[in-house]
Design a protein around this motif. Structure first.
Motif, mmCIF file in Angstrom:
data_model
loop_
_atom_site.group_PDB
_atom_site.id
_atom_site.type_symbol
_atom_site.label_atom_id
_atom_site.label_comp_id
_atom_site.label_asym_id
_atom_site.label_seq_id
_atom_site.Cartn_x
_atom_site.Cartn_y
_atom_site.Cartn_z
ATOM 1 N N GLN A 420 8.373 30.553 -16.782
ATOM 2 C CA GLN A 420 7.005 30.138 -17.082
ATOM 3 C C GLN A 420 6.771 30.020 -18.590
ATOM 4 N N ILE A 421 7.302 30.978 -19.349
ATOM 5 C CA ILE A 421 7.155 30.906 -20.812
ATOM 6 C C ILE A 421 7.876 29.670 -21.345
ATOM 7 N N ALA A 422 9.090 29.404 -20.833
ATOM 8 C CA ALA A 422 9.849 28.232 -21.278
ATOM 9 C C ALA A 422 9.118 26.943 -20.922
ATOM 10 N N CYS A 423 8.451 26.898 -19.751
ATOM 11 C CA CYS A 423 7.683 25.704 -19.363
ATOM 12 C C CYS A 423 6.525 25.468 -20.331
ATOM 13 N N GLY A 424 5.799 26.538 -20.666
ATOM 14 C CA GLY A 424 4.709 26.400 -21.617
ATOM 15 C C GLY A 424 5.198 25.930 -22.985
ATOM 16 N N MET A 425 6.319 26.485 -23.440
ATOM 17 C CA MET A 425 6.862 26.097 -24.742
ATOM 18 C C MET A 425 7.420 24.674 -24.706
ATOM 19 N N ALA A 494 12.961 24.378 -32.945
ATOM 20 C CA ALA A 494 14.205 25.143 -32.865
ATOM 21 C C ALA A 494 13.981 26.603 -33.243
ATOM 22 N N SER A 495 13.092 26.865 -34.204
ATOM 23 C CA SER A 495 12.806 28.267 -34.542
ATOM 24 C C SER A 495 12.011 28.933 -33.416
ATOM 25 N N ASP A 496 11.193 28.154 -32.696
ATOM 26 C CA ASP A 496 10.527 28.690 -31.498
ATOM 27 C C ASP A 496 11.536 29.027 -30.415
ATOM 28 N N VAL A 497 12.615 28.235 -30.296
ATOM 29 C CA VAL A 497 13.676 28.533 -29.324
ATOM 30 C C VAL A 497 14.322 29.872 -29.652
ATOM 31 N N PHE A 500 12.093 32.503 -28.509
ATOM 32 C CA PHE A 500 12.130 32.601 -27.049
ATOM 33 C C PHE A 500 13.314 33.462 -26.606
ATOM 34 N N GLY A 501 14.473 33.312 -27.269
ATOM 35 C CA GLY A 501 15.620 34.145 -26.926
ATOM 36 C C GLY A 501 15.312 35.625 -27.099
ATOM 37 N N VAL A 502 14.583 35.972 -28.171
ATOM 38 C CA VAL A 502 14.195 37.365 -28.389
ATOM 39 C C VAL A 502 13.178 37.804 -27.334
ATOM 40 N N THR A 503 12.271 36.904 -26.970
ATOM 41 C CA THR A 503 11.286 37.220 -25.929
ATOM 42 C C THR A 503 11.971 37.459 -24.588
ATOM 43 N N LEU A 504 12.988 36.659 -24.274
ATOM 44 C CA LEU A 504 13.765 36.864 -23.049
ATOM 45 C C LEU A 504 14.442 38.237 -23.073
ATOM 46 N N TRP A 505 14.918 38.650 -24.249
ATOM 47 C CA TRP A 505 15.522 39.981 -24.404
ATOM 48 C C TRP A 505 14.466 41.062 -24.167
ATOM 49 N N ALA A 545 24.055 34.931 -22.017
ATOM 50 C CA ALA A 545 24.585 33.723 -22.650
ATOM 51 C C ALA A 545 23.463 32.762 -23.021
ATOM 52 N N VAL A 546 22.405 32.721 -22.195
ATOM 53 C CA VAL A 546 21.246 31.888 -22.519
ATOM 54 C C VAL A 546 20.583 32.394 -23.794
ATOM 55 N N MET A 547 20.403 33.726 -23.902
ATOM 56 C CA MET A 547 19.817 34.294 -25.123
ATOM 57 C C MET A 547 20.674 33.941 -26.338
#
Length: 579
Positions: A420-425, A494-497, A500-505, A545-547
Motif C-alpha cells: 500500500q505504501i509503494a502504491c501511494g508512492m 530515487a531518494s524516496d525509493v 521506502f527501503g528503510v520503511t520496509l525495514w 533483497a528488495v530492501m
C-alpha cells in the motif's frame, strides 16, 4: 509469525502507551488510573511513605524508543496499566534499570521467575534480595543473561514485595518482561562490534602497508628509469609513465548488500529537486495562510477530544468536524495544532508542510482537507481520522501485546502494508511529487490494516529522536535519507525509493530505529563505504533483497516504485499460497 495485535478484545490501542506515560500525573479525568497501594500504603498514608518506582526517560527511550518516563508507582499510587505491560526487551539489551525511592521506611523483598532456565540464567540484581527502599533517588540494575543454548522467547517475572513498617501489610508488584534468546553458533556467530572494529583496524593497517610498498616500488622504478635515461646515448629517448591498475575495496555489513562505486549522480530519470537550506523558513506566516485560505473553515465546526500525540510545541488531537451541508452529522478527524509557546516559524512550517499532499487523490494518501486560521485561534490542520493512528506507534505497540494473543499480526499483513505504501508512492512519482520524508512515522493505519501516507508536519516535534542536526541548523531524518540527499541536499523519486527501503525495514522489525548504533555525523561515510542495516531476524531473503536494491548508491540502480509494487505483490501472493 511476528508478534503484534489485531484482536478487538485483547489488543492494546496504539496510543495507550502514550496516554500512560506522556500526560502529567495524574491525568485529568483519569481517576481509574489512581489506585492506592492497596491496604498497606493507604493505611500508611498518614506517615507518608511516598513510594515511587519507575523507569527513567533514558531507559524508556532505550527499550521502546519513546521519550517519556514510565511510572509503576508514584507517591504511593499504583499504575496498574503500566504493570500490565509485558514489555519486549530488545535482543541487544541485557540489563534493565529501575529508579525508586521512598520518603519513609519501606521494606522490600526481591525475587525472580524465568519460564525457561535452559534459555536464560536466573536474573541477577545489583541490590540485595531484601532490605529497605532508599530514601534518596536511586537506580538498581537487573541483568538478563541468555545461555546461548536455545532459540526461544523467555518470559521473566520480577516480583517486589513492599512492607510498610507501621502495618506489616504486604503489597506485591509484578513486572513482566519478554526477551528473545538465540542459540550461539561458534562457527557462524555474528561478530561483535569490538571484533568488527578490530578487523577494520587490521584492514586499514594492511592497506597502509600496501600503499607504502607501492610508493616505494614506484620511487625505485623511477630511480632506475632516471639512471637508464642518463646512461643512454639516445637524445630522443622519452620517459614512460608508470600506470598502476586501480583497485577498490569495500567493506560490507552483509555480502548481498549492493555497493556501486560510481559517483553519485542525479540522472536517474526522476525529477531532481535541490533543497536550499532554510527554504521552508523563508516563507512568511501570511504567505502560508494565503496558500490554504480556500480550505479554511470556522472554529465553531471543530470539536477537540483526546490528545493522541504531544511534542514540545505541537499536538495531534482526535476531533470531530460538523458537516457543512448537514449540521446534525459529524466526521471523525485528526487535528494538528500548536501550543502557546510555538514560534511563528514553527506555525509557518506546520502549515507549509501540511500542503505537501494537498489536492492529490489516492486510496493510500491522506492529504489535509481543511484548516482553521482564524485570528485569535491557534492554527489547526484537519485530516481524515484513521482509528489505529500513527503506523510507527502501531508497530511498536504490537511488541507490547501479550505473547498468547491468537490474532498476532502476520508477515503477510506487513507485506500488504508495504504494498500500500509503494502504491501511494508510485502515484506520487507519476505526479512528479517528491515526499522527501517517507517513514513509518509519516503513515497512519486503521483497524482494517489500510495504510495511508501523510505529510511530515509536526514529525520533527513528535519524533525528535528520528531527526538530527548535522551542524547546519536543519533537523533532518538522517537515518532514512539517501546518500545524495545527505551529501548534496538533492531529492528525487530515487531518494524516496531509498527511504521506502528503510520503511520496509521498519515494518519487518515492528518499528525499530534503523542504524541506531551509528553516529549521525558518520552516516554519509558509513553508507559510502557500503555498509547497510542488517537483515531483520524474521525477514525472508527475498524480501531483504528488495530492501537492498533500494539502497544502491547510484540512483539509477534503484528500482522504480511501480516495479516495487509488482515485486511485493508477487511475494505477497507466494506467502498466501503457504497459509
Amino acid at each position: 509469525m511476528v508478534r503484534g495485535g489485531r484482536g478487538h478484545g485483547s489488543f492494546l490501542r496504539p496510543f495507550l502507551l502514550l496516554a500512560l506515560v506522556l500526560p502529567p500525573w495524574p491525568p485529568a479525568g483519569a481517576e481509574t488510573l489512581r489506585e492506592p497501594l492497596e491496604a498497606t500504603l493507604a493505611a500508611a498514608a498518614a506517615i507518608g511513605p511516598g513510594l515511587s518506582v519507575y523507569m527513567s526517560q533514558e531507559e524508556v527511550r532505550r527499550l521502546i524508543g519513546i521519550d517519556a518516563e514510565l511510572y509503576y508507582v508514584r507517591n504511593d499510587l499504583i499504575n496498574h496499566y503500566a504493570l500490565s505491560f509485558n514489555l519486549l526487551v530488545p535482543v541487544e539489551t541485557n540489563n534493565l534499570h529501575f529508579s525508586w525511592h521512598a520518603k519513609a521506611k519501606i521494606e522490600y523483598k526481591l525475587g525472580f521467575q524465568v519460564d525457561n532456565l535452559l534459555a536464560m540464567d536466573m536474573p541477577q540484581a545489583n541490590i540485595s534480595d531484601q532490605g529497605e527502599v532508599p530514601r534518596t533517588l536511586s537506580v538498581f540494575r537487573v541483568e538478563l543473561s541468555c545461555t546461548g543454548r536455545l532459540d526461544t522467547e523467555v518470559t521473566v517475572l520480577m516480583q517486589l514485595n513492599m512492607t510498610v513498617n507501621a502495618s506489616k501489610n504486604i503489597t506485591v508488584l509484578n513486572f513482566k518482561r519478554r526477551k528473545m534468546c538465540y542459540k550461539i553458533d561458534p562457527v557462524n556467530a555474528a561478530p561483535t562490534t569490538s571484533t568488527r572494529v578490530f578487523y577494520i583496524s587490521v584492514g586499514v593497517c594492511c592497506a597502509v602497508i600496501f600503499l607504502i610498498a607501492i610508493i616505494l616500488a614506484v620511487l625505485h622504478l623511477q630511480s632506475m628509469k632516471r639512471i637508464e635515461l642518463e646512461d643512454s646515448i639516445s637524445d630522443n629517448s622519452s620517459s614512460q609513465g608508470l600506470s598502476q591498475p586501480s583497485t577498490q575495496t569495500t567493506q560490507y555489513l552483509r555480502a548481498d548488500t549492493p555497493n556501486n562505486a560510481t559517483p553519485i549522480t542525479s540522472s536517474s530519470g526522476y525529477p531532481t529537486l535541490r533543497i536550499e537550506k532554510n527554504d521552508l523558513k523563508s516563507v512568511t506566516l501570511m504567505e502560508a495562510k494565503a496558500k490554504v485560505k480556500d480550505i479554511a473553515i470556522s472554529r465553531e465546526r471543530i470539536t477537540l477530544k483526546d490528545v493522541l500525540q504531544e511534542g514540545t510545541f505541537g499536538r495531534i488531537f482526535h476531533g470531530t468536524l460538523i458537516e457543512e451541508k448537514d449540521p446534525s452529522k459529524e466526521k471523525q478527524m485528526f487535528v494538528k495544532t500548536v501550543k502557546d509557546q510555538a514560534s511563528e516559524v514553527q506555525v509557518t512550517m506546520m502549515l507549509t508542510e501540511s500542503c505537501k499532499l494537498r489536492g492529490l487523490h489516492h486510496r493510500n494518501l491522506l492529504p489535509i482537507t481543511h484548516v482553521c486560521i482564524e485570528e485569535g485561534e491557534k492554527p489547526m490542520v484537519l485530516l481524515p481520522y484513521m482509528n489505529w493512528g500513527n503506523l510507527k506507534l502501531f508497530l511498536r505497540q504490537c511488541k507490547l501485546v501479550e505473547a498468547n494473543n491468537p490474532q498476532a499480526i502476520s508477515q503477510q499483513d506487513l507485506v500488504h502494508m508495504a504494498i500500500q505504501i509503494a502504491c501511494g508512492m508510485s502515484y506520487l512519482a507519476r505526479r512528479e511529487v517528491i515526499h522527501k520524508d517517507l517513514a513509518a512515522r509519516n503513515c497512519v493505519i486503521d483497524d482494517a490494516l489500510q495504510v495511508k501516507i501523510t505529510d511530515n508536519a509536526l514529525s520533527r516535534d513528535l519524533f525528535p529522536m528520528d531527526y538530527h542536526c548535522l551542524g547546519d541548523n536543519e533537523n533532518r531524518p538522517v537515518r532514512w535519507m539517501a546518500l545524495e540527499s545527505l551529501v548534496n541536499n538533492e531529492f528525487s523519486g530515487a531518494s524516496d525509493v531509498w527511504s521506502f527501503g528503510v520503511t520496509l525495514w521498519e515494518l519487518m522489525t515492528l518499528g525499530q530505529t534503523p542504524y541506531v548504533d551509528i553516529d549521525p555525523f558518520e552516516m554519509a561515510a558509513y553508507l559510502k563505504d557500503g555498509y547497510r542495516i542488517a537483515q531483520p531476524i524474521n525477514c525472508p531473503d527475498e524480501l531483504f533483497a528488495v530492501m537492498a536494491c533500494c539502497w544502491a548508491l547510484d540512483p539509477e540502480e534503484r528500482p522504480k516504485f511501480q516495479q516495487l509494487v509488482q515485486c511485493l505483490t508477487e511475494f505477497h501472493a507466494a506467502l498466501g499460497a503457504y497459509v
